[in-house]
Write an enzyme that holds these catalytic residues in place. Structure first.
Site, PDB file in Angstrom:
ATOM      1  CG  ASN A   9      -0.317  -0.430   2.478  1.00 51.34           C
ATOM      2  OD1 ASN A   9       0.285  -1.498   2.559  1.00 51.34           O
ATOM      3  ND2 ASN A   9      -0.420   0.399   3.509  1.00 51.34           N
ATOM      4  CD  GLN A  27      -3.853  -0.385  -1.408  1.00 53.85           C
ATOM      5  OE1 GLN A  27      -4.251   0.206  -2.417  1.00 53.85           O
ATOM      6  NE2 GLN A  27      -4.092   0.094  -0.184  1.00 53.85           N
ATOM      7  CB  SER A  37     -10.565  -3.537   1.665  1.00 58.01           C
ATOM      8  OG  SER A  37     -11.203  -2.414   2.231  1.00 58.01           O
ATOM      9  CB  ALA A  38     -16.018  -2.717  -0.089  1.00 59.08           C
ATOM     10  CG  HIS A  39     -12.372   1.450   2.096  1.00 62.43           C
ATOM     11  ND1 HIS A  39     -11.411   2.422   2.253  1.00 62.43           N
ATOM     12  CD2 HIS A  39     -12.028   0.458   2.939  1.00 62.43           C
ATOM     13  CE1 HIS A  39     -10.539   2.022   3.176  1.00 62.43           C
ATOM     14  NE2 HIS A  39     -10.898   0.830   3.601  1.00 62.43           N
ATOM     15  CB  CYS A  75      -0.827   8.901   8.776  1.00 56.28           C
ATOM     16  SG  CYS A  75      -0.819  10.603   9.268  1.00 56.28           S
TER      17      CYS A  75
HETATM   18  N1  PMP Z   1      -4.426  -4.303   3.943  1.00 53.34           N
HETATM   19  C1  PMP Z   1      -3.933  -3.325   3.173  1.00 53.34           C
HETATM   20  C2  PMP Z   1      -2.778  -3.609   2.271  1.00 53.34           C
HETATM   21  C3  PMP Z   1      -4.496  -2.038   3.231  1.00 53.34           C
HETATM   22  O1  PMP Z   1      -3.991  -1.062   2.474  1.00 53.34           O
HETATM   23  C4  PMP Z   1      -5.588  -1.817   4.101  1.00 53.34           C
HETATM   24  C5  PMP Z   1      -6.228  -0.443   4.208  1.00 53.34           C
HETATM   25  N2  PMP Z   1      -5.333   0.572   4.584  1.00 53.34           N
HETATM   26  C6  PMP Z   1      -6.074  -2.878   4.863  1.00 53.34           C
HETATM   27  C7  PMP Z   1      -5.458  -4.115   4.760  1.00 53.34           C
HETATM   28  C8  PMP Z   1      -7.231  -2.711   5.808  1.00 53.34           C
HETATM   29  O2  PMP Z   1      -8.438  -2.620   5.094  1.00 53.34           O
HETATM   30  P1  PMP Z   1      -9.779  -2.079   5.778  1.00 53.34           P
HETATM   31  O3  PMP Z   1      -9.675  -0.590   5.754  1.00 53.34           O
HETATM   32  O4  PMP Z   1     -10.866  -2.594   4.903  1.00 53.34           O
HETATM   33  O5  PMP Z   1      -9.853  -2.654   7.141  1.00 53.34           O
END
Ligand code: PMP
Length: 387
Positions: free
Chosen positions: A151, A179, A199-201, A324
């Site tokens: 990420n 990602q 992850s949906a968002h 952060c």
């Molecule tokens: N894994 C990775 C690589 C992410 O970038 C994120 C979100 N920052 C997450 C897990 C966690 O996802 P969620 O916000 O759906 O809990």
């Protein structure tokens, strides 16, 4: 500058129109997906349609998709010693995670702390396959968790190679693929992952929905949330149907990766622009395969915290490479694992773009960078004079 430009897609992406429409429709319905009456069955149909869409995104069977509240929960659900293979218990004795995993994986899930081992990455941010091979040889039934793409840096991990190594050692492989969707291929069978978190968002769905996907006969033997037996007993609690419907609709759009090539062009233009303004800028992970939307860069002497605020005042949303969550920039464990000097890592700025990023957004970012650099230089000079 009147318009703002959003370059923090790896933190969260805008809601896709298709997801919004599916959610609005669902919010108009009354019914619990577990109820047997017509209202309940109508809602159940929406959940199952979304399950098909999410399964389609990663080439899995719908019955192997478990909806969760997000990838954090999916990771926690996945990382357990209680694994079942072909319906039989196959307790995992050790968890191996790469040193660049998301904090939700780094927590070790439901493994005891002393059963969790970190695997090093190369200077380019890629998991060291030799280290992986020799580390898992020391376990009887290893569980390995490596992310599909980082990420912070966007560096893509060689998951198919990792899967071959893990399976040759009797291991189970979990992949945090958060990602990837819409950006790179994420088919669970081709990757060779046994379990995969989504992850949906991050793909245009709502915040607060995610899924754990299983490839086939490897399953989780112990739910994380126990209760009413929803999600085939793997995740209790009345389903967040609107969020699940939005997730499904977004997954259906992300599946065709229609915007990946355009994102890569924009990213390349952006990186060329950064180099033109700041020839001394360092782009992390550049020598490895990367997501088409992510650039993590630093300039000696630049502090990320100051730069991000300065970008923000110039209408640009970027983030630091580091976690952060409390609003306070902490040192990036990803850059530390890559062997980056802490003083340089402190200046890392992450620019992540997406399907609606326009040419003028890129121009605005580069204009803002010129201003940020000149104001930081002025400040430096003043500090120098005062000292
Ligand atoms: N894994 C990775 C690589 C992410 O970038 C994120 C979100 N920052 C997450 C897990 C966690 O996802 P969620 O916000 O759906 O809990």
């Amino acid at each position: 500058m009147s318009e703002r430009a959003y370059f923090d897609w790896n933190a969260t992406a805008p809601l896709r129109q298709e997801a919004r429409a599916a959610m609005v429709t669902t919010l108009g319905l009354t019914g619990n997906a577990s109820s047997v009456h017509a209202e309940g069955r109508a809602v159940r149909r929406l959940v199952e349609a979304a399950r098909e869409q999410v399964a389609g995104l990663v080439g899995a069977e719908a019955k192997n998709v478990t909806f969760t509240s997000g990838a954090t929960e999916a990771n926690m659900l996945a990382l357990t010693p209680a694994i079942e293979i072909g319906g039989r218990k196959s307790l995992r004795d050790r968890l191996f995670i790469s040193a660049i995993e998301h904090p939700s994986v780094r927590s070790g899930g439901r493994f005891p702390a002393d059963a969790v081992e970190e695997l090093p990455v190369t200077g380019a941010g890629v998991v060291d396959l030799h280290a992986l091979r020799s580390a898992i040889a020391r376990a009887e039934r290893p569980f390995v968790s490596v992310m599909l793409a980082n990420n912070e840096t966007g560096v893509i991990q060689p998951i198919a190679d990792i899967a071959a190594i893990v399976h040759a050692a009797n291991g189970v492989l979990h992949v945090d693929a958060v990602q990837g969707p819409g950006r790179i291929a994420c088919r669970i069978g081709e990757l060779g992952a046994d379990l995969m978190s989504l992850s949906a968002h991050k793909l245009g769905g709502p915040q607060g929905a995610g899924a754990l996907v299983s490839r086939g006969d490897i399953h989780i033997g112990e739910p994380l949330i126990k209760g009413g037996g929803q999600e085939r007993g793997l995740r209790a609690g009345t389903e967040n149907v609107a969020a699940i419907a939005g997730f499904g609709a977004a997954a259906a759009v992300a599946a065709n990766q229609a915007d990946a090539a355009r994102m890569a062009d924009s990213r390349d233009r952006l990186e060329a622009g950064i180099k033109a303004i700041l020839p001394e800028a360092l782009i992390f992970g550049q020598s490895a395969p990367r997501l088409p939307n992510t650039t993590l860069f630093a300039v000696p002497g630049m502090k990320a915290e100051t730069a991000i605020i300065s970008f923000d005042l110039n209408g640009i949303a970027v983030s630091s490479g580091s976690a952060c969550s409390s609003g306070k920039v902490q040192a990036s464990h990803v850059l530390a694992a890559m062997g980056v000097e802490p003083s340089l890592a402190q200046g890392a700025v992450r620019v992540s773009l997406g399907w609606s990023t326009s040419e003028s957004d890129i121009e605005n970012l580069l204009d803002a960078l010129t201003k940020v650099v000149s104001s930081l230089r002025k400040r430096h000079m003043n500090a120098g004079l005062a000292a």
